[in-house]
Design a protein around this motif. Structure first.
Motif, short mmCIF file in Angstrom:
data_model
loop_
_atom_site.label_atom_id
_atom_site.label_comp_id
_atom_site.label_asym_id
_atom_site.label_seq_id
_atom_site.Cartn_x
_atom_site.Cartn_y
_atom_site.Cartn_z
N ASP A 78 28.65 4.75 11.81
CA ASP A 78 28.40 3.78 10.73
C ASP A 78 29.17 2.52 11.09
O ASP A 78 30.39 2.51 11.10
CB ASP A 78 28.91 4.37 9.41
N ASN A 114 33.17 5.75 10.75
CA ASN A 114 33.04 4.30 10.66
C ASN A 114 33.73 3.65 11.85
O ASN A 114 34.93 3.80 12.04
CB ASN A 114 33.65 3.79 9.34
N GLY A 175 19.58 2.44 8.63
CA GLY A 175 20.62 2.53 7.61
C GLY A 175 20.02 2.80 6.25
O GLY A 175 18.82 3.03 6.11
#
Length: 188
Positions: A78, A114, A175
């Protein structure tokens, strides 16, 4: 060397025909995609506007096959930025689909991490990728990685960045803004 007048005229006519074709065919098609009216367009989540898939985002059928083949070796990167002052759009997409943790595991997303893609420097800090995940997946050359941001723009840049840094099995999943793709890997 000067071109004959007939060549200049023909070139001008071709340019006018291209412009007419664009305004009569492509613009209405783009508007239909924007509204989700084209058959096969990604279905909208409640309250979300469906746009055409961004360049570089893999089609849902390819993402499904990739996820199935990857199994428990999949890494979901991400690339959204938790500093919403730098990326305000990430604040919006994280309201419904929270940004993955930079220290896994992320609740509800056990294979997501992330790793911010920094637009200012066009870089990512790859040292934050869990080394054991990369090793278990067969190393940088073969570990299956899906990149994503809110809709796929930075996800594509991240895919290119990872490939330039030796990762050989990377796709861009788009996404949360691409509900059709997100439904396949958003819980991984």
């Amino acid at each position: 060397r000067l071109l004959p007048a007939t060549h200049v005229l023909a070139t001008g006519v071709r340019q006018m025909l291209r412009a007419a074709l664009y305004s009569l065919v492509l613009l209405p098609c783009s508007a239909a995609l924007l509204c989700g009216a084209v058959r096969g367009a990604a279905p909208a989540r409640a309250g979300r506007l469906v746009m055409g898939r961004k360049p570089g985002v893999s089609p849902p059928e390819d993402i499904s096959a990739f996820v199935a083949a990857a199994g428990d070796k999949l890494i979901v990167v991400d690339v959204r930025n938790p500093d919403f002052s730098k990326e305000p759009g990430d604040g919006e997409s994280s309201k419904t689909d929270p940004i993955a943790s930079s220290v896994p595991p992320t609740a509800g997303r056990p294979r997501a991490i992330n790793v911010v893609y920094d637009r200012a420097t066009d870089t990512m800090d790859l040292s934050t990728l869990p080394e054991d995940w990369v090793a278990t997946g067969g190393g940088k050359e073969s570990v299956p990685v899906i990149t994503h941001c809110g809709g796929g723009g930075r996800g594509q840049k991240a895919r290119v960045f990872l490939e330039a840094n030796g990762f050989g099995n990377v796709i861009n999943g788009g996404g949360p803004e691409d509900a059709e793709c997100w439904a396949i890997f958003g819980n991984k």
